[in-house]
Scaffold this motif. Structure first.
Motif, PDB file in Angstrom:
ATOM      1  N   ARG D 285       0.844  -1.209   0.000  1.00  0.00           N
ATOM      2  CA  ARG D 285       0.000   0.000   0.000  1.00  0.00           C
ATOM      3  C   ARG D 285       0.875   1.254   0.000  1.00  0.00           C
ATOM      4  N   ALA D 289       0.981   4.267  -2.732  1.00  0.00           N
ATOM      5  CA  ALA D 289       0.705   5.626  -2.263  1.00  0.00           C
ATOM      6  C   ALA D 289       1.846   6.573  -2.614  1.00  0.00           C
ATOM      7  N   GLN D 325      -7.471  -2.973  -1.882  1.00  0.00           N
ATOM      8  CA  GLN D 325      -6.985  -1.791  -1.161  1.00  0.00           C
ATOM      9  C   GLN D 325      -6.252  -0.827  -2.097  1.00  0.00           C
ATOM     10  N   VAL D 328      -8.170   1.688  -4.431  1.00  0.00           N
ATOM     11  CA  VAL D 328      -8.581   2.965  -3.861  1.00  0.00           C
ATOM     12  C   VAL D 328      -7.397   3.925  -3.775  1.00  0.00           C
ATOM     13  N   ILE D 329      -6.269   3.399  -3.327  1.00  0.00           N
ATOM     14  CA  ILE D 329      -5.101   4.267  -3.117  1.00  0.00           C
ATOM     15  C   ILE D 329      -4.582   4.821  -4.443  1.00  0.00           C
ATOM     16  N   VAL D 332      -6.126   7.996  -5.756  1.00  0.00           N
ATOM     17  CA  VAL D 332      -5.779   9.249  -5.085  1.00  0.00           C
ATOM     18  C   VAL D 332      -4.752  10.035  -5.892  1.00  0.00           C
ATOM     19  N   ILE D 333      -3.881   9.296  -6.600  1.00  0.00           N
ATOM     20  CA  ILE D 333      -2.871  10.004  -7.400  1.00  0.00           C
ATOM     21  C   ILE D 333      -3.121   9.820  -8.899  1.00  0.00           C
TER      22      ILE D 333
END
Lengths: 343, 343, 343, 343
Positions: D285, D289, D325, D328-329, D332-333
């Motif tokens: 993760r 990220a 998981q 979703v992360i 974000v970018i």
């Protein structure tokens, strides 16, 4: 401790080891295998120097089988330590963000920055009044005057306050102002100091020493807990490795490892961890994704003219972007980041 | 500092950098090459954060061209610093040996060991009264009582005395007894403490932090010299690396490097450097061969029952052997080790 | 391997671990102490992944109690391995010096340097024909032509010859010329290559990888010995640490440690170890003082124009001085360095 | 390169340096400041040994001002390198997941695992047929037979295939089966091999050496690009530090740093990076990220009986959780992870 005797070592060597341990007050459990004799040492072996055993005649090797730390371990307390200061919960399902400038530079500066970080959702104001600097010729901080300005700024914008204490003599003074005591990386093994923190009335934010092993870090917290202060927060802030392109190498893996070994909260400081503004966002996201209970972030509204560490401080707009990104990431693992507020 | 601008960066970026430096009080010397523009920054650039410059628009990189330390450097003082305490010369052509137990354990113990090391040719008695320990549950030292026994032992056998101070509050007390103040590796960057040592009346023996770069080590000494105390001795005692078979990795190369960069004496502590008794002799010989101005050696007459660090302490016979070996080696580079004496 | 079960773990977990080991072909010796159950695993545990055991339910920790290497260990062969090539003895009481340029640059260059190092007492001529370079744009060596010149130079001045092989395909070619095969640091864990060296007809000089642990280094030699080639020489040449002032950090402590764990000879290469000419002498003296069986030294008669590594090459006069210094130091530990000769 | 002359050095020294550089074919730009003379060296200074300059009389220091790598740098190519294999895009806005067992163990095993990872959204099947092992006594892989099974499994479930090549002689064989060639950490500086990869027809997945600096890693890729193969993917897989609790220390910061210095894609391998199954999810993760272009993950449906690295392999259920998981992360970018598919 388990002691492995050399193959075919004469019985007299085995007896001498047992006798030594016996005199030192340990029980010994002997186990004879096909090739090797093993001695299990029972008692408080934290005081036994493993190297002394390794050097005795006939000893092939020795192994510690119990960790030297106790109060900080999951074995001592299996559930997470969760505590509240005001309405902020540490170690629970809130991902708490601490933000502010490296140094307090003036009343006006800390007020302006406090307002900005509070609006974006920070819960704790950070800022240094006493600065540890590698050079004796660098800015050394505003001292108590800075603490007063910072307390006022935190109160005005509904924030908690965290600031670094550098020495045991400062504890009493700083406790009058701060909610959380920060211990810097270089002081993690200043034993006189961390022993004194065991008697402090405020929670301690314990940064990892720049070359501290997990065990040493846990032992430093043990000093504080064994003195009676049970509220310690670990903070990973980068370690020293062979790579010098970045200021430090941020050990994100420390977050899940320490959370497994200890019940105490684990935070991360990507500003020091990576040391360059344009990489603070990715590292902050990474820390939250890895499960950090919170972040400490340097923010400055004029970083080019900051008295210290401007190069790693975020602009307020970057900090807002960071907050909105980690709100999504924290949810993936069941955590929450405070919403932006009108202050 | 030299600042390299990116190829073909617009003139406005160059001007912005110059303006920033100008406001900060520096003179700038501009030099236009075929591909690159270089800016030379003149003034006290120790206070200028190199990362701030690197982050400015149009800047390709920035380099410090002057060392941040001054008083400790060969540029400031080109000849070796040599000083005497009693009849012992530090930093000159005597290879000075400091020896004794890790901890002072009793009056009798320190007397017995002092006699043995004095006979073999040691000039300084070492021993700890206040012990920095990674575990809060380990032996923490005898305190002032130990200092008294040690002073008596040193005097009786014609030795100087060195002992560790852990905190600025202890300086005054310990100075009443000791000839040299030892600063442990974990305190090398305890800035409050080392600043206070600048006002101490006794020479300071500054151990290298376990992950301190040469520059950080020199800067720590700079703190002391800038406070007025000009007698600092560096001591290499092993650094932390990826290899954990030995307690530390002794960086013998630090000896000639620091001697080139600084005018101050450089010692070595092979007991901590390697951490295992049977390898202390080879490492001590190596340090002398590499040019160390002296050694610090742990010696105990009953290491199996030492309160601390027994595993790295030499037996008195081994210490005698070591002394006779380094007498030959020191001569190869024009140094002398004290002869054994009848005490 | 010893497996420590968690306190009060249910019996079913203990049984599951035993069953797993039983199926994998190991005998298990169970020992029940006051607090802990210990399982001793008997058989060839080198193939057992310690982490797999650590992750099983109820397991607190697991420890290897036998080294994964065999043929290289003192347990397998307790006396020193000593072998001769021509009239030069390796691993015995002669401190053997190998010297020469980094790269073979021309017939004339290797002849001139061979003469100089032979006169000073070197016994082996070093020089590279195939060069491993971090940049694809750097000089890559003269290849076979260089080997021919080097063999001629070695023969003319009564020297043995050592040169680096970079790849298993080169072994056969290079063996026609050289007396000893050098394996560079970057190839220490090139397993295809070191496996092939087990079948080579010449002794192997195995440099330590820049971040190789002692165990990995010993395991690399195990590859060679297990293939049938019993003549391996270890060479410490500096490791990578956080300190970047010098090219590498020379781990002098590796010399006594490897000599204790293994029966094979241990050399040192201070030229790469420290990387700066003016510090090669102190580091070479240190290595001999620490007990190295020999040295490898870069010497060039025009280092400013060397094709590679000129900055760490000694001038011939410096090499003579080095030889005369280590003659005295070697004697301190009962070794001898060859006298200068008229060639 | 910029050369800084010592304060007040005689003019003859300056002239000698200029003459040396002139003969070596460089232009020199002299700049005289108030205190220092600076020399700017113009030309291909990658071939100039910085240490040689530092050792010349009158030189205070020398600095490289251009990076030694070219083709891999953002200066050479400022936009991201994006390339497709089949319908999978590397280096763009897809976060690509490679998954599979450490070793191919049988036809059945690779089929079963391929199905599971494909269902969960992996796009590339990983698996080793030739295994680099620290011990000569460990399982060394199935060889070509394994490659056949793996190709069949990848084709059946619509996956690309990646597998490690250990030696230049294997390139041709492996290229017949694989879509991407993996280079292991220990081979990153096997120059004969990486030079040969410059002529390979398939993209290269270049793992970071366990102690490779960013510069060395970029230079290794430069070898491949300079040979004509422009499709290189970097993969961070953990470095060696002083902390040995985990197998390696995963340097998450390398992801944004390399992406800034180079236009090539950067992946991460948390399985090797942390080495323990229960910490692979948080580290995976974190890598996503931080902006990794993809992941390589070890998955095994019976890790307790895996032939190698079972302890760091995820169970298929854990892999599914990981995939959901990071979906979703990644968003974000602005990235996407492939959806689970019915295969």
């Amino acid at each position: 401790m388990v002691i492995l005797m050399e193959k075919n070592t004469p019985e007299v060597n085995v007896e001498r080891v047992i006798e030594y341990l016996d005199k030192a007050g340990y029980d010994v459990h002997r186990s004879t295998g096909v090739e090797h004799i093993l001695l299990g040492v029972i008692g408080d072996t934290a005081r036994l120097d493993i190297r002394t055993m390794q050097l005795m005649d006939g000893v092939a090797d020795a192994y510690r089988i119990t960790a030297p730390y106790k109060l900080v371990s999951r074995e001592f307390k299996s559930d997470d330590t969760i505590f509240k200061i005001g309405d902020v919960t540490f170690g629970g399902d809130e991902t708490v963000v601490m933000a502010g400038p490296c140094s307090i530079e003036s009343e006006d500066q800390i007020m302006r920055i406090a307002e900005k970080v509070a609006r974006a959702g920070a819960r704790v104001l950070r800022g240094g009044a006493f600065k540890p600097r590698t050079s004796p010729y660098s800015f050394q901080g505003m001292g108590e005057e800075g603490l007063k300005y910072m307390r006022a700024a935190a109160d005005k914008f509904g924030l908690l306050m965290i600031t670094e204490v550098m020495d045991k003599d400062q504890i009493e003074l700083v406790e009058e102002y701060t909610d959380i005591i920060q211990v810097g990386a270089r002081n993690m093994q200043n034993f006189t100091f961390i022993r004194a923190l065991g008697k402090a009335r405020k929670p301690v934010f314990l940064k990892r020493g720049i070359s501290a092993t997990y065990k040493e870090w846990l032992m430093a917290a043990e000093y504080i807990l064994s003195g009676g202060n049970r509220n310690v927060i670990f903070c990973e802030r980068g370690i020293r490795t062979f790579e010098s392109y970045t200021r430090n190498t941020m050990d994100i893996g420390a977050i899940p490892v320490i959370q497994k070994l200890s019940h105490l909260p684990v935070f991360a400081d990507p500003s020091h961890g990576i040391g360059l503004r344009d990489k603070v966002l990715p590292m902050a996201r990474a820390a939250v994704a890895a499960g950090a209970h919170g972040l400490m972030i340097e923010v400055h509204d004029d970083p080019d003219h900051a008295f210290s560490d401007g190069a790693q401080s975020l602009y307020p707009e970057q900090f807002e972007e960071l907050m909105s990104q980690i709100r999504v990431i924290a949810e993936v693992i069941g955590r929450k980041v405070a919403e932006p507020v009108a202050v």
